[in-house]
Design an enzyme around this catalytic site. Structure first.
Site, mmCIF file in Angstrom:
data_model
loop_
_atom_site.group_PDB
_atom_site.id
_atom_site.type_symbol
_atom_site.label_atom_id
_atom_site.label_comp_id
_atom_site.label_asym_id
_atom_site.label_seq_id
_atom_site.Cartn_x
_atom_site.Cartn_y
_atom_site.Cartn_z
ATOM 1 C CG ASP A 1 25.676 9.188 9.224
ATOM 2 O OD1 ASP A 1 26.747 8.057 9.743
ATOM 3 O OD2 ASP A 1 25.919 9.103 8.333
ATOM 4 C CB CYS B 1 29.620 -4.296 5.392
ATOM 5 S SG CYS B 1 29.310 -2.947 6.350
ATOM 6 C CB CYS C 1 30.747 -2.939 14.098
ATOM 7 S SG CYS C 1 29.417 -2.409 13.033
ATOM 8 C CB CYS D 1 29.215 -8.219 7.969
ATOM 9 S SG CYS D 1 30.149 -8.001 9.402
ATOM 10 C CB CYS E 1 35.428 -2.417 11.180
ATOM 11 S SG CYS E 1 34.945 -3.745 9.039
ATOM 12 C CB CYS F 1 38.719 0.445 -2.136
ATOM 13 S SG CYS F 1 39.702 1.228 -1.206
#
Length: 554
Positions: A418, A306, A518, A515, A455, A28
């Site tokens: 990516d 992130c 993942c 972070c 995640c 978001c």
């Protein structure tokens, strides 16, 4: 962000705007504007400071990459009966704000005009078209200081525990399965004086955030506006979710990404990253006029930005925490080139998967001394698709990407992506490149390490079973043999990922400040680590997977 659980994650989310099924979703964006007392800013709209809210749709357009499901804004106008008024609709910014129709757009801007405004764009994982989940959320109250609206980017890893605590109290009810609603109740509780000692002063906005910060485990950025004309913009104590802010000529602006301020007319030197655990408040000062303060509302024991923001989510024109997204992606491509062992011949070309892979692909090609060509064209005008099921996913990909046979036929293609999350898009693209493009070889290169863990901080991948890489990658296993098996599964001639250590080098941040859960399984919060263990237990028990929130025993 909502934690909706009324549909399987293994279905196609029906709100996609033509993006890759492989790509992570559930991001978001927030935005905020406030014209402070004093001379009218040259950046202000012609209607004056009282209608600064007219600038908000422009900002939301610049962060539209973060969400296309719904958008909205809340404005504050002191002379209005509805001191706070919220407008939100399903769809993208142009659709919701009727930007293609001058008369309708003007009517909206006039009706919701305000000196201050917050806005939100939303992208959800699944669920139905429901305006109730659109943001900002508004909490009305007779007392102006308790009447507020807010927008939220992120996800609360301890959502379940907070929800159960609310429901355990007498006659309490939660209407939506959404961590945004839980956050709204928590903000309201902290703003009330019920939990304070008798005679204690009314809590300020920074006091509210101090209380909230002690209760939340997860990633979040918040933009809040109340009926007294007070504003708060806050970033989580780990700095997971980005927030850029600026003050220029009495105009304050903040957004999830710096590009929204830059295109508003802010000078680069006036755009800053909000620190982890910091909050900006605009409230009455000693002279009765609104003043801006930046304060630490929660300690920041470590940073955990992130890394996917630089790799995938953010607008390539943005800078996050003083690192250009474009330069980070360019560096990722250079990292790919540095580990490339493929023999290069006259027919070798590099092809990016549009659009977020282009910077990495171009940089890789330049380092290798081979052409970077747009062999895949993306149809930007196909509109939103409402389809489900495996065959439909394939059909959707074929409608979004067209291989150019004239460019690709007979070529050895290095296909740069990516990230690969679920592999749906990559499988379809490889098939299309062979059938339509008639390429000779396809060598997939991923500007990211293998995604091996879910995640729990706001990205749509909450189970291990939905991920492509885990069945192939195990601790101590030779990466080359794993990549060979993955390439065979995808139908590629070869596959290579970046090593984990490349991420920190490309972003130019210490690995300890990112972070990378993942791609490592090492989570920066206790609740995130607990949910990961639950996700692993679901796989090993053979009991089948549900979204981890559902299986968390909360």
């Amino acid at each position: 962000m909502p934690v909706e659980d009324d549909a399987s994650l293994h279905e196609v989310g029906p709100y996609e705007d033509g993006l890759q099924d492989d790509g992570p979703r559930h991001e978001c964006g927030i935005a905020a504007l406030y014209h402070l007392p004093g001379a009218t800013s040259p950046l202000c709209p012609p209607q004056g400071p009282g209608e600064v809210s007219r600038l908000l749709p422009r900002m939301l357009l610049d962060i539209q990459n973060r969400g296309q499901l719904s958008t909205g804004m809340t404005t504050w106008a002191p002379g209005r009966d509805l001191l706070l008024e919220t407008y939100k609709e399903l769809g993208g910014v142009s659709e919701a704000f009727r930007l293609s129709h001058r008369g309708k757009a003007e009517a909206l801007m006039a009706r919701y005009a305000g000196r201050a405004a917050i806005g939100h764009v939303r992208y959800a994982t699944c669920g139905k078209d429901d305006i109730n989940f659109a943001q900002p959320f508004e909490h009305r109250h007779l007392q102006k200081r308790k009447w507020f609206a807010f927008g939220f980017n992120g996800q609360l890893a301890n959502y379940g525990a907070l929800r159960e605590e609310i429901l355990s109290k007498d006659e309490h009810h939660v209407a939506l399965k959404s961590d945004t609603e839980i956050l709204m109740h928590e903000l309201a509780r902290q703003r009330s004086s019920e939990h304070l000692p008798p005679g204690a002063p009314q809590p300020s906005l920074i006091d509210v955030m101090r209380g909230v910060g002690k209760r939340l485990d997860g990633a979040y950025s918040i933009a809040l506006l109340n009926a007294e004309g007070e504003m708060l913009v806050a970033r989580d104590p780990l700095g997971m979710k980005p927030v850029a802010w600026g003050l220029q000529d009495n105009l304050f602006a903040a957004a999830s990404e710096s590009v929204a301020l830059l295109n508003l007319g802010f000078e680069q030197e006036n755009i800053h990253a909000l620190g982890a655990g910091e909050a900006i408040t605009i409230a009455d000062g000693p002279d009765g006029h609104k003043e801006l303060k930046i304060e630490q509302y929660a300690p920041s024991p470590r940073l955990a930005h992130c890394f996917f923001e630089w790799v995938y989510f953010a607008n390539v024109a943005s800078s996050l925490d003083d690192r250009s997204v474009y330069l980070a992606r360019k560096a990722l491509g250079e990292e790919l080139a540095s580990i490339e062992t493929l023999p290069i011949d006259a027919d070798t070309v590099v092809v990016p998967v549009p659009d977020t892979s282009k910077a990495a692909a171009d940089a890789m090609a330049y380092k290798l001394g081979v052409p970077s060509v747009e062999g895949l064209m993306r149809n930007r005008y196909s509109g939103r698709t409402f389809i489900e099921g495996g065959d439909a996913r394939w059909a959707k990909v074929t409608s979004k990407y067209t291989p150019l046979r004239e460019v690709l036929e007979g070529k050895k293609v290095i296909l740069v992506e990516d990230s690969i999350v679920r592999s749906t898009t990559m499988r379809a693209l490889i098939g299309r490149l062979r059938d339509v493009g008639r390429v000779r070889e396809i060598h997939v290169r991923v500007a990211c390490p293998p995604i091996v863990a879910p995640c729990f901080y706001g990205i749509d991948m909450s189970t291990v079973g939905e991920l492509f890489a885990p069945p192939f990658v195990s601790e101590g296993q030779d990466p080359e043999s794993a990549y060979a098996a993955m390439a065979a599964e995808l139908g590629a001639d070869s596959l290579r990922y970046l090593p984990v250590e490349s991420i920190a080098r490309a972003i130019q941040k210490p690995a300890s400040d990112l972070c990378r859960a993942c791609v490592t399984g090492d989570y920066p919060t206790a609740e995130g680590q607990r949910l990961y263990q639950i996700a692993l237990d679901q796989v090993t028990s053979g009991a089948g997977e549900t979204r981890t929130y559902e299986g968390a025993g909360v």
